[in-house]
Write a protein that holds these residues in place. Structure first.
Motif, PDB file in Angstrom:
ATOM      1  N   GLU A  54       0.695  -1.300  -0.318  1.00  0.00           N
ATOM      2  CA  GLU A  54      -0.001   0.289   0.228  1.00  0.00           C
ATOM      3  C   GLU A  54       1.174   1.362  -0.108  1.00  0.00           C
ATOM      4  N   ALA A  55       2.046   1.270   0.811  1.00  0.00           N
ATOM      5  CA  ALA A  55       2.919   2.381   1.067  1.00  0.00           C
ATOM      6  C   ALA A  55       4.517   2.351   1.287  1.00  0.00           C
ATOM      7  N   ALA A  56       5.008   3.110   0.427  1.00  0.00           N
ATOM      8  CA  ALA A  56       6.647   2.621   1.023  1.00  0.00           C
ATOM      9  C   ALA A  56       6.912   4.152   1.442  1.00  0.00           C
ATOM     10  N   LEU A  57       8.283   3.956   2.100  1.00  0.00           N
ATOM     11  CA  LEU A  57       8.853   4.964   2.827  1.00  0.00           C
ATOM     12  C   LEU A  57      10.794   5.414   2.420  1.00  0.00           C
ATOM     13  N   THR A  65      15.925   1.461   7.377  1.00  0.00           N
ATOM     14  CA  THR A  65      14.959   1.235   6.791  1.00  0.00           C
ATOM     15  C   THR A  65      14.835  -0.453   7.693  1.00  0.00           C
ATOM     16  N   ASN A  66      15.163  -1.684   7.994  1.00  0.00           N
ATOM     17  CA  ASN A  66      14.870  -2.869   8.978  1.00  0.00           C
ATOM     18  C   ASN A  66      14.567  -2.323  10.739  1.00  0.00           C
ATOM     19  N   LEU A  67      15.227  -1.082  10.689  1.00  0.00           N
ATOM     20  CA  LEU A  67      15.003  -1.022  12.560  1.00  0.00           C
ATOM     21  C   LEU A  67      14.208  -0.444  12.467  1.00  0.00           C
ATOM     22  N   ILE A  68      13.670   0.617  11.547  1.00  0.00           N
ATOM     23  CA  ILE A  68      12.060   1.309  11.182  1.00  0.00           C
ATOM     24  C   ILE A  68      10.621   0.063  11.638  1.00  0.00           C
ATOM     25  N   ALA A  69      11.271  -0.421  10.201  1.00  0.00           N
ATOM     26  CA  ALA A  69      10.826  -2.072  10.356  1.00  0.00           C
ATOM     27  C   ALA A  69       9.944  -2.642  11.738  1.00  0.00           C
ATOM     28  N   LEU A  70      11.549  -2.693  12.400  1.00  0.00           N
ATOM     29  CA  LEU A  70      11.943  -3.512  14.183  1.00  0.00           C
ATOM     30  C   LEU A  70      10.626  -3.179  15.037  1.00  0.00           C
ATOM     31  N   LEU A  71      10.434  -1.807  14.544  1.00  0.00           N
ATOM     32  CA  LEU A  71       9.906  -0.321  15.704  1.00  0.00           C
ATOM     33  C   LEU A  71       8.398  -0.379  15.963  1.00  0.00           C
ATOM     34  N   ALA A  72       8.563  -0.814  14.427  1.00  0.00           N
ATOM     35  CA  ALA A  72       6.941  -0.366  14.163  1.00  0.00           C
ATOM     36  C   ALA A  72       5.991  -1.581  13.999  1.00  0.00           C
ATOM     37  N   SER A 196      12.372  -4.240   3.282  1.00  0.00           N
ATOM     38  CA  SER A 196      13.345  -3.501   3.118  1.00  0.00           C
ATOM     39  C   SER A 196      14.052  -3.428   1.827  1.00  0.00           C
ATOM     40  N   VAL A 197      13.861  -2.907   0.991  1.00  0.00           N
ATOM     41  CA  VAL A 197      14.862  -3.083  -0.280  1.00  0.00           C
ATOM     42  C   VAL A 197      15.697  -1.638  -0.413  1.00  0.00           C
ATOM     43  N   CYS A 198      17.025  -2.357  -0.274  1.00  0.00           N
ATOM     44  CA  CYS A 198      18.185  -1.473  -0.369  1.00  0.00           C
ATOM     45  C   CYS A 198      18.610  -0.663  -2.117  1.00  0.00           C
ATOM     46  N   LEU A 199      17.877   0.497  -2.335  1.00  0.00           N
ATOM     47  CA  LEU A 199      18.566   0.899  -3.414  1.00  0.00           C
ATOM     48  C   LEU A 199      20.143   1.020  -4.034  1.00  0.00           C
ATOM     49  N   VAL A 207      22.704   5.893  -2.098  1.00  0.00           N
ATOM     50  CA  VAL A 207      22.598   5.572  -1.079  1.00  0.00           C
ATOM     51  C   VAL A 207      21.227   5.583  -1.223  1.00  0.00           C
ATOM     52  N   GLY A 208      20.539   5.488  -0.186  1.00  0.00           N
ATOM     53  CA  GLY A 208      18.558   4.936  -0.011  1.00  0.00           C
ATOM     54  C   GLY A 208      18.477   3.694   0.030  1.00  0.00           C
ATOM     55  N   SER A 209      17.471   3.797   1.023  1.00  0.00           N
ATOM     56  CA  SER A 209      16.538   2.433   0.859  1.00  0.00           C
ATOM     57  C   SER A 209      14.835   2.269   1.005  1.00  0.00           C
ATOM     58  N   VAL A 210      14.515   1.487   1.514  1.00  0.00           N
ATOM     59  CA  VAL A 210      13.013   1.747   0.785  1.00  0.00           C
ATOM     60  C   VAL A 210      12.307   0.783   1.357  1.00  0.00           C
ATOM     61  N   LEU A 211      11.084   1.382   2.378  1.00  0.00           N
ATOM     62  CA  LEU A 211      10.570  -0.343   3.683  1.00  0.00           C
ATOM     63  C   LEU A 211       9.027   0.193   2.707  1.00  0.00           C
TER      64      LEU A 211
END
Length: 337
Positions: A54-57, A65-72, A196-199, A207-211
């Motif tokens: 539905e969405a990405a960050l 992005t991995n840490l954000i996922a674990l925290l969420a 989490s996808v690394c770019l 630089v950058g990844s998307v969750l």
């Protein structure tokens, strides 16, 4: 000897090409903390559609992005099940435990990189005040260059959901897995509540990844991203590189896989070396300990960079070609001759 280094330490060393730099230079930008950077918004929308969420960050790194996922997914005193070889357990500074008070429950990885279904089931804690609350199963694909079988992924995520767990995929190199298996990206992440996808690895962005996940999870993720210092302003300049990477650099990963297979086959011809068979763009060479330092020097003298050790990891990427890998193979052969 040439001054052009051949860098096989990782696929994080890639340099943006001219077309990617042009996209970055011409990207319209805004203030992403306010949500009005048009290029960041385009990247997030494209990534969500590509992977079927539905969405990405967008965030600065895959560790974030991995840490954000674990925290969420998890709260203070909760637990996530994870492989002992997994990046989220071994190589991310203990962030989940330190910053989220989330307990990792490590499980031994099988030779193919998977976690045995029986081991997953055995580590899900009963609802009892003595235990951390098991909330999440975190897998990684690819892991050490190995591709998790689709049937296994379906079984593992189904088991987790049936036991009331959410599922997260560290898909830093999920595009490599999808290309190797010849499937769509959304099929490669099926069964996972977030990915989490690394770019900035094989896809070549600087630089950058998307969750990716549900709208609710991504909204929660925005709060954690801000708290972790990942709220960026005119981030469209770097988001443009990630957008270009997703639009142009996914299918070309097959070339990296072919190059890894070529180099591994050449090194396997050298007596005394044990070389793993690559599935994607990563493989390993067992180097006798007494040869590590002199071999590293011999390679450096020929402008070849590797992360030397008894278990030598070699990684192909878009900035090394077949001719350069021929030079690498010849350099190894000369040394061991």
């Amino acid at each position: 000897m040439t001054n052009e280094w051949i860098d096989l330490r990782s696929d994080t060393v890639t340099q943006p090409g001219a077309a990617m730099r042009d996209a970055m230079a011409s990207a319209p930008v805004g203030d992403d903390v306010y949500g009005d950077d048009p290029t960041v918004n385009r990247l997030q929308q494209h990534a969500a559609e590509l992977f079927g969420y539905e969405a990405a960050l967008f965030a600065p790194s895959g560790t974030q992005t991995n840490l954000i996922a674990l925290l969420a997914h998890c709260g203070r005193g909760d637990e996530y099940l994870v492989g002992q070889e997994a990046h989220t357990f071994r190589y991310e500074g203990g962030g989940a435990a330190v910053l989220g008070s989330i307990q990792p429950q490590p499980i031994a990885n099988q030779p193919d990189g998977s976690l045995a279904l029986a081991d997953i089931a055995a580590q899900i804690k009963p609802r009892d005040i003595h235990f951390a609350r098991t909330k999440l199963l975190a897998l990684e694909n690819t892991i050490g260059g190995r591709v998790l079988p689709r049937e296994y992924v379906a079984q593992a995520t189904t088991l987790a959901h049936e036991r009331g767990l959410a599922t997260h995929l560290d898909g830093a190199r999920i595009c490599n897995a999808a290309v190797k298996q010849g499937i769509a990206l959304r099929d490669a992440v099926a069964g996972f509540d977030s990915v989490s996808v690394c770019l900035s690895k094989g896809l070549g962005a600087p630089v950058g990844s998307v969750l990716c996940g549900s709208r609710e999870l991504i909204e929660e993720g925005k709060r954690w991203r801000k708290m972790l210092g990942g709220g960026m302003r005119q981030a469209g300049i770097i988001a443009a590189a990630g957008l270009y990477a997703l639009q142009h650099n996914v299918q070309r990963l097959a070339e990296d896989h072919d190059n890894a297979a070529f180099l591994a086959a050449e090194l396997a011809k050298i007596p005394g070396l044990t070389v793993s068979t690559p599935q994607t763009n990563i493989f390993y060479v067992d180097v006798p300990a007494e040869h590590c330092a002199p071999l590293a020097k011999a390679l450096a003298d020929e402008c070849i960079r590797v992360s030397m050790g008894p278990k030598l990891r070699l990684v192909t990427h878009l900035n090394v070609n077949r001719a350069q890998l021929r030079k690498v193979a010849d350099a190894f052969a000369r040394y061991f001759a």
